[in-house]
Design a protein around this motif. Structure first.
Motif, PDB file in Angstrom:
ATOM      1  N   LEU A 135       0.853  -1.188   0.000  1.00  0.00           N
ATOM      2  CA  LEU A 135       0.000   0.000   0.000  1.00  0.00           C
ATOM      3  C   LEU A 135       0.885   1.233   0.000  1.00  0.00           C
ATOM      4  O   LEU A 135       1.984   1.211   0.567  1.00  0.00           O
ATOM      5  N   LYS A 136       0.390   2.287  -0.626  1.00  0.00           N
ATOM      6  CA  LYS A 136       1.168   3.526  -0.610  1.00  0.00           C
ATOM      7  C   LYS A 136       0.334   4.630   0.032  1.00  0.00           C
ATOM      8  O   LYS A 136      -0.892   4.668  -0.126  1.00  0.00           O
ATOM      9  N   ILE A 137       1.022   5.519   0.728  1.00  0.00           N
ATOM     10  CA  ILE A 137       0.372   6.707   1.309  1.00  0.00           C
ATOM     11  C   ILE A 137       1.159   7.905   0.820  1.00  0.00           C
ATOM     12  O   ILE A 137       2.393   7.931   0.917  1.00  0.00           O
ATOM     13  N   ASN A 138       0.452   8.893   0.329  1.00  0.00           N
ATOM     14  CA  ASN A 138       1.161  10.088  -0.111  1.00  0.00           C
ATOM     15  C   ASN A 138       1.472  10.995   1.087  1.00  0.00           C
ATOM     16  O   ASN A 138       0.598  11.293   1.900  1.00  0.00           O
ATOM     17  N   THR A 139       2.720  11.447   1.162  1.00  0.00           N
ATOM     18  CA  THR A 139       3.148  12.229   2.335  1.00  0.00           C
ATOM     19  C   THR A 139       3.509  13.672   1.979  1.00  0.00           C
ATOM     20  O   THR A 139       3.828  14.467   2.861  1.00  0.00           O
ATOM     21  N   GLY A 140       3.512  14.002   0.700  1.00  0.00           N
ATOM     22  CA  GLY A 140       3.891  15.374   0.294  1.00  0.00           C
ATOM     23  C   GLY A 140       3.870  15.446  -1.220  1.00  0.00           C
ATOM     24  O   GLY A 140       3.480  14.486  -1.890  1.00  0.00           O
ATOM     25  N   TYR A 141       4.291  16.580  -1.761  1.00  0.00           N
ATOM     26  CA  TYR A 141       4.297  16.732  -3.224  1.00  0.00           C
ATOM     27  C   TYR A 141       5.646  17.237  -3.689  1.00  0.00           C
ATOM     28  O   TYR A 141       6.280  18.065  -3.023  1.00  0.00           O
ATOM     29  N   ARG A 142       6.039  16.740  -4.843  1.00  0.00           N
ATOM     30  CA  ARG A 142       7.207  17.312  -5.496  1.00  0.00           C
ATOM     31  C   ARG A 142       6.665  18.185  -6.625  1.00  0.00           C
ATOM     32  O   ARG A 142       5.938  17.721  -7.489  1.00  0.00           O
ATOM     33  N   ILE A 143       6.963  19.471  -6.548  1.00  0.00           N
ATOM     34  CA  ILE A 143       6.451  20.393  -7.565  1.00  0.00           C
ATOM     35  C   ILE A 143       7.640  21.100  -8.184  1.00  0.00           C
ATOM     36  O   ILE A 143       8.361  21.849  -7.496  1.00  0.00           O
ATOM     37  N   ASN A 144       7.856  20.841  -9.449  1.00  0.00           N
ATOM     38  CA  ASN A 144       9.003  21.403 -10.174  1.00  0.00           C
ATOM     39  C   ASN A 144      10.299  21.213  -9.371  1.00  0.00           C
ATOM     40  O   ASN A 144      11.067  22.154  -9.170  1.00  0.00           O
ATOM     41  N   GLY A 145      10.476  20.009  -8.868  1.00  0.00           N
ATOM     42  CA  GLY A 145      11.711  19.654  -8.177  1.00  0.00           C
ATOM     43  C   GLY A 145      11.732  20.002  -6.700  1.00  0.00           C
ATOM     44  O   GLY A 145      12.604  19.551  -5.963  1.00  0.00           O
ATOM     45  N   GLU A 146      10.753  20.755  -6.227  1.00  0.00           N
ATOM     46  CA  GLU A 146      10.769  21.177  -4.817  1.00  0.00           C
ATOM     47  C   GLU A 146       9.781  20.327  -4.006  1.00  0.00           C
ATOM     48  O   GLU A 146       8.668  20.037  -4.481  1.00  0.00           O
ATOM     49  N   LEU A 147      10.161  19.931  -2.791  1.00  0.00           N
ATOM     50  CA  LEU A 147       9.280  19.139  -1.944  1.00  0.00           C
ATOM     51  C   LEU A 147       8.408  20.069  -1.097  1.00  0.00           C
ATOM     52  O   LEU A 147       8.930  20.920  -0.369  1.00  0.00           O
TER      53      LEU A 147
END
Ligand code: IMP
Length: 429
Positions: free
Chosen positions: A340-352
């Motif tokens: 199972l996967k849980i999303n913990t954040g976003y990478r947006i244009n290389g930035e976390l």
């Protein structure tokens, strides 16, 4: 006395119906405070399945239902829903349903405008339910709504219809859509008046009296935080505030009356309609979730988009929605999955980043940052205590609690009302 507000913590369809039904059986009054017949709740009571869009769920449990001023009310939809549940043996009368006298009405020109606008957007549709919700809210803030109380004043109604049509017919002309005539609208509203006015009252007074006498009130949210007109994935949102703060304004009570705020979250994610969905799955895993979870919209019948649980987004919903506890639903749909996967954040244009930003391009570019957990081979279906759950399932729930920064207070393990693990009674405050 503790009251409870229930709101969706994702994009709607989190399984609110079952949780609201359970809570409604413990409340004395159930209040809808936003949205309209774009919502869809399925309630199974004995051998009857009720599909409600507008009626507060409590009426099914013999409780008083209130439609607050924050709702947009389609009178025809209300009357047909009353007739439909009537045919199933449930009588809805002014004894068990009260409607805020200041609730704005949805008229036939609202769905017509909603649909004409969606058609004009071509490939860039919002994916609305087409029921006129957005245009009706526009008229409310534009101060031209016909409200329920106007049906008692034919002259006011006639003058307000002139103003409304002046505005709308200009829009319809621009969209190349048919115009609306005043007389048929006026005639129909005057016909509806004696059917609807017996339900109408200043519901804020009743809610004030309920507060004084310590009655338990359940505020029943529709849609969800990520569809909130301010805090959601704008413009791919509904047109009302779905956050708990709006329960006060949409019912006519003070913010301290709302009580505990329960956020409903599915153990994975789904969305109907268009708009950003960073943890969406386009593969067989997503298809499997949709098949096992039977992910079809109650109102639209459309297949829902499916994806992994997005803890970063639910954490945001917890903060802006005012959520104190989570009811986690459909855990059993994850049974038997190897990982199972849980999303913990976003990478947006290389930035976390640890939040979903507001800007459209940034939202569309957000890539999930997954944490991978081991699945479980045993079954969670029908579990009624933590001891009945496989160890990995408990780990999954605990990890969600940590990431979203809110405790899981209810865990739903099947569509059956009693298949629920209750860790804290929401009415206990
Ligand atoms: P509207 O509320 O009909 O204007 O639709 C706006 C957006 O909200 C669309 O993406 C709809 O699919 C979504 N939406 C409205 N009501 C619900 C609901 O009850 N569950 C899930 N999505 C909804």
């Amino acid at each position: 006395m503790a009251n409870v507000a229930v709101i969706g913590a994702q994009w709607g369809d989190e399984g609110k119906g079952k949780v609201v039904d359970w809570l409604a059986s413990r409340a004395e009054i159930v209040v809808r405070f936003q949205g309209g017949h774009n919502a869809g709740h399925t309630l199974v009571v004995g051998d009857q399945t009720y599909k409600l869009s507008l009626l507060p769920s409590g009426v099914v449990r013999g409780k008083l239902g209130i439609i607050g001023n924050g709702v947009v009310l389609d009178p025809e939809a209300l009357l047909s829903e009353i007739a439909k549940v009537g045919a199933q043996g449930l009588k809805v009368t002014p004894e068990n349903l009260r409607i805020a006298e200041n609730v704005p009405l949805i008229l036939p020109l609202h769905p017509a405008l909603d649909q004409a606008r969606e058609a004009a957007r071509g490939g860039d549709k919002i994916g609305t339910t087409g029921r006129g919700i957005g245009p009706a809210y526009e008229d409310k803030v534009g101060r031209r709504s016909i409200r329920l109380c106007d049906l008692a004043e034919p002259e006011t109604l006639s003058a307000k219809l002139d103003e409304l049509l002046l505005h709308h017919n200009a829009l319809f002309r621009g969209l190349g859509a048919p115009q609306f005539q005043k007389q048929p609208l006026l005639d129909r509203l005057l016909e509806l008046a004696p059917l609807l006015l017996p339900f109408s009252e200043a519901v804020w007074e009743r809610l004030d009296a309920a507060r004084a006498s310590g009655k338990r009130v359940l505020f029943e949210g529709a849609q969800a935080v990520m569809l909130d007109v301010d805090h959601g994935t704008y413009p791919y949102v509904t047109s009302s505030n779905t956050v708990a703060g709006n329960a006060a304004a949409g019912a006519g009570v003070g913010p301290d009356t709302i009580g505990m705020v329960l956020g409903i979250a599915k153990a994975y994610s789904t969305r109907v309609g268009s708009g950003p969905f960073p943890s969406e799955l386009h593969d067989d895993v997503g298809k499997g979730l949709g098949d096992r979870g039977f992910e079809y919209g109650t109102v639209t019948g459309r297949r829902r988009r499916c994806g992994w649980f997005d803890a970063c987004m639910v954490r945001q919903a917890v903060k802006v929605g005012g959520i104190n506890g989570i009811a986690l639903t459909k855990l059993d749909v994850l049974d038997g999955m190897a990982e199972l996967k849980i999303n913990t954040g976003y990478r947006i244009n290389g930035e976390l980043v640890k939040r979903l930003p507001a800007a459209m391009k940034a939202q569309a570019a957000a890539e999930p940052v997954y944490e991978v957990l081991e699945g479980w081979s045993g079954s969670t279906r029908g579990a009624r205590s933590y001891a009945d759950l496989p160890a990995q399932a408990v780990k999954y729930v605990r990890r969600i609690e940590e990431l979203v920064e809110a405790p899981v207070v209810l865990l739903s393990t099947s569509p059956e009302r009693d298949d629920t693990i209750t860790l804290r009674d929401p009415f206990a405050g």
